[in-house]
Design a protein around this motif. Structure first.
Motif, PDB file in Angstrom:
ATOM      1  N   LYS A 221     -24.076  34.856  37.155  1.00  0.00           N
ATOM      2  CA  LYS A 221     -23.925  33.966  38.206  1.00  0.00           C
ATOM      3  C   LYS A 221     -25.245  32.981  38.027  1.00  0.00           C
ATOM      4  CE  LYS A 221     -20.610  35.883  41.063  1.00  0.00           C
ATOM      5  NZ  LYS A 221     -20.383  36.460  42.340  1.00  0.00           N
ATOM      6  N   TYR A 363     -14.393  39.746  35.089  1.00  0.00           N
ATOM      7  CA  TYR A 363     -14.398  38.641  36.078  1.00  0.00           C
ATOM      8  C   TYR A 363     -14.221  37.461  35.310  1.00  0.00           C
ATOM      9  CZ  TYR A 363     -16.331  41.675  39.591  1.00  0.00           C
ATOM     10  OH  TYR A 363     -16.503  42.925  40.535  1.00  0.00           O
ATOM     11  N   CYS A 365     -15.757  33.759  35.406  1.00  0.00           N
ATOM     12  CA  CYS A 365     -16.691  33.050  36.132  1.00  0.00           C
ATOM     13  C   CYS A 365     -17.041  31.679  35.841  1.00  0.00           C
ATOM     14  CB  CYS A 365     -18.026  33.669  35.743  1.00  0.00           C
ATOM     15  SG  CYS A 365     -18.429  35.553  36.141  1.00  0.00           S
ATOM     16  N   ASN A 368     -19.074  27.805  40.586  1.00  0.00           N
ATOM     17  CA  ASN A 368     -19.698  27.887  42.019  1.00  0.00           C
ATOM     18  C   ASN A 368     -18.683  28.979  42.448  1.00  0.00           C
ATOM     19  OD1 ASN A 368     -21.160  25.621  42.221  1.00  0.00           O
ATOM     20  ND2 ASN A 368     -19.258  24.298  42.222  1.00  0.00           N
ATOM     21  N   TYR A 369     -18.030  29.871  41.536  1.00  0.00           N
ATOM     22  CA  TYR A 369     -17.042  30.879  42.129  1.00  0.00           C
ATOM     23  C   TYR A 369     -16.595  31.894  41.003  1.00  0.00           C
ATOM     24  CZ  TYR A 369     -13.062  28.225  40.505  1.00  0.00           C
ATOM     25  OH  TYR A 369     -12.373  27.234  39.660  1.00  0.00           O
ATOM     26  N   LEU A 371     -13.783  35.093  40.052  1.00  0.00           N
ATOM     27  CA  LEU A 371     -12.209  35.271  40.017  1.00  0.00           C
ATOM     28  C   LEU A 371     -12.093  36.817  39.259  1.00  0.00           C
ATOM     29  CD1 LEU A 371     -10.091  32.222  39.581  1.00  0.00           C
ATOM     30  CD2 LEU A 371     -11.101  33.012  41.622  1.00  0.00           C
ATOM     31  N   ASN A 405     -14.565  35.938  44.467  1.00  0.00           N
ATOM     32  CA  ASN A 405     -13.647  34.931  45.667  1.00  0.00           C
ATOM     33  C   ASN A 405     -12.387  35.393  45.710  1.00  0.00           C
ATOM     34  OD1 ASN A 405     -16.346  33.658  43.962  1.00  0.00           O
ATOM     35  ND2 ASN A 405     -16.135  32.826  46.207  1.00  0.00           N
ATOM     36  N   THR A 406     -11.813  36.309  46.346  1.00  0.00           N
ATOM     37  CA  THR A 406     -10.483  36.822  46.076  1.00  0.00           C
ATOM     38  C   THR A 406     -10.334  36.772  47.866  1.00  0.00           C
ATOM     39  OG1 THR A 406     -11.425  38.939  46.084  1.00  0.00           O
ATOM     40  CG2 THR A 406     -10.685  38.002  44.311  1.00  0.00           C
ATOM     41  N   PHE A 407     -10.444  35.812  48.589  1.00  0.00           N
ATOM     42  CA  PHE A 407     -10.037  36.184  50.095  1.00  0.00           C
ATOM     43  C   PHE A 407      -8.534  36.231  50.337  1.00  0.00           C
ATOM     44  CE2 PHE A 407      -8.595  34.315  54.118  1.00  0.00           C
ATOM     45  CZ  PHE A 407      -9.539  34.710  54.968  1.00  0.00           C
TER      46      PHE A 407
END
Length: 420
Positions: A221, A363, A365, A368-369, A371, A405-407
């Motif tokens: 990141k 992940y 990548c 900006n995020y 998953l 980012n897994t809201f």
């Protein structure tokens, strides 16, 4: 540093350095240590604790190299002083190559080391039959194992070989008995880890303490913050990595840093016990990482790749130039073929990061995020549907998901965890 000095001071400084260099040699000081050595504790430019002594002539040359810039060297006709940084790096690399550790087998056979190895090996295995049996009289087994090691009577046990479906591929797993083999593997790693860990570059992950999946994710990141120089990604993987590891090459790599004959003999027995490096052994994780350690340095120092990450045999290289990435790929392929007898998988690819993202460490990548990899989400949902996801399993997945980012996903399955 010396450019601000006048000519008289400069000449005087050179004379002082010349005299001091003889003192360094006479007092036993070391140029390549981070610890004090010799009577006068005259040490330069090092981070490791091993000693590398240089002659007084080399001391003089190194001293001048550290303080005299190329311009001043030319002005005062001082030879062999071109670049202080490159000189320092060259001598450091040469010194590192010469250092080999001995007297490790005695530490390996120490009862305290075996006790710690047993404690570490049994973590998460307290219900194993072997562990339950040993727990009845641990001193008996520890003393017995110590005797086997001291007398060089340890023999690798027979493997139990079975296949395991890991989701996207079927792997052949080699399983050894808990006693004595798994304990011996921990004994070896405990004494070799400080030696081996010095070989790994910062962005090598897997097995190494404090360098797991999330450390690698954070480093990736941070690299992606440099948008201009990370526009394209080269993704590589080695074909049948562990079964393809060559025993003789692996042994020679181990001997680059270790010279203890008894320890090497013990490690050789384990290496020769199966084809390649068997998946399933604790020691195999370290040997697999070690096999590519010098390759990592080739990528960073010879190819000069700024953004390079490796987890086991999965590699990611980033650049702003697609043609540069393809050139690196060709050089990497040649190195692996010629030096390690390895082949790249044919699925290597170069692609734009902003469109596809980087699939690495579980992940995906983007700039900006990040998953979670699709296959991991599907596996988690399958376990929930089939009611085989224990509370421990769900906690493990939460530890994975919360770094992405897994809201929506976590809101649905981990409401309580999100609140905490």
């Amino acid at each position: 540093m010396l450019e601000i000095l006048n000519e008289k001071t400069m000449k005087l400084t050179v004379i002082i350095l010349w005299l001091f260099s003889w003192q360094v040699a006479a007092w036993g000081g070391n140029l390549n240590n981070g610890t004090n050595a010799g009577l006068g504790y005259a040490n330069f430019n090092n981070t490791t604790g091993a000693n590398t002594n240089y002659s007084s002539h080399l001391c003089l040359k190194e001293n001048l190299t550290f303080v005299i810039t190329p311009a001043l060297a030319e002005k005062y006709k001082i030879k062999n002083t071109v670049s202080s940084h490159s000189k320092r790096k060259l001598h450091f690399v040469q010194a590192q190559q010469m250092k080999r550790k001995g007297n490790l087998f005695e530490k390996l056979c120490d009862k305290g080391n075996i006790e710690i190895a047993y404690k570490n090996a049994k973590k998460g295995k307290r219900y194993y039959k072997d562990v339950i049996e040993i727990e009845k009289n641990p001193d008996k087994y520890i003393n017995e194992l110590q005797s086997l090691l001291i007398n060089n009577q340890f023999v690798n046990s027979k493997y139990k070989v079975f296949s395991k479906n890991t989701g996207h591929k079927i792997r052949e797993i080699y399983k050894l008995p808990f006693y004595p083999d798994r304990i011996v593997h921990h004994c070896i790693v405990q004494v070799c880890q400080p030696v081996w860990i010095q070989l790994f570059i910062r962005d090598t992950y897997s097995t190494i303490p404090c360098r797991g999946i999330h450390d690698g994710l954070n480093r990736l990141k941070n690299a992606l913050k440099d948008v201009q120089n990370t526009q394209y990604c080269l993704k590589l993987d080695v074909r049948k990595y562990y079964p393809s590891i060559d025993h003789q090459i692996l042994k020679s790599i181990i001997r680059q840093k270790i010279k203890d004959k008894n320890l090497l003999s013990l490690i050789d027995k384990i290496i020769e016990s199966a084809p390649g490096v068997p998946i399933g052994n604790y020691l195999s994780q370290w040997l697999g990482n070690l096999y590519l350690a010098y390759f990592d340095h080739f990528v960073k120092e010879n190819l000069k790749v700024k953004y390079y990450f490796r987890y086991c045999d999965d590699m990611v290289l980033l650049s702003n130039d697609k043609s540069q990435l393809w050139e690196w790929k060709n050089n990497i392929e040649k190195y692996l073929n010629n030096n390690l007898k390895l082949d790249l998988k044919s699925n290597y690819q170069v692609f734009p990061v902003n469109i596809r993202g980087i699939d690495f460490l579980g992940y995906k990548c983007f700039y900006n995020y990040a998953l979670i990899r699709k296959s991991i989400k599907q596996e988690f949902k399958r376990k929930l549907k089939n009611k085989i996801a224990t509370p421990q399993t769900q906690s493990a997945y939460w530890g994975w998901f919360k770094y992405a980012n897994t809201f929506n996903l976590t809101q649905k399955y981990f409401k309580n965890e999100r609140k905490s």
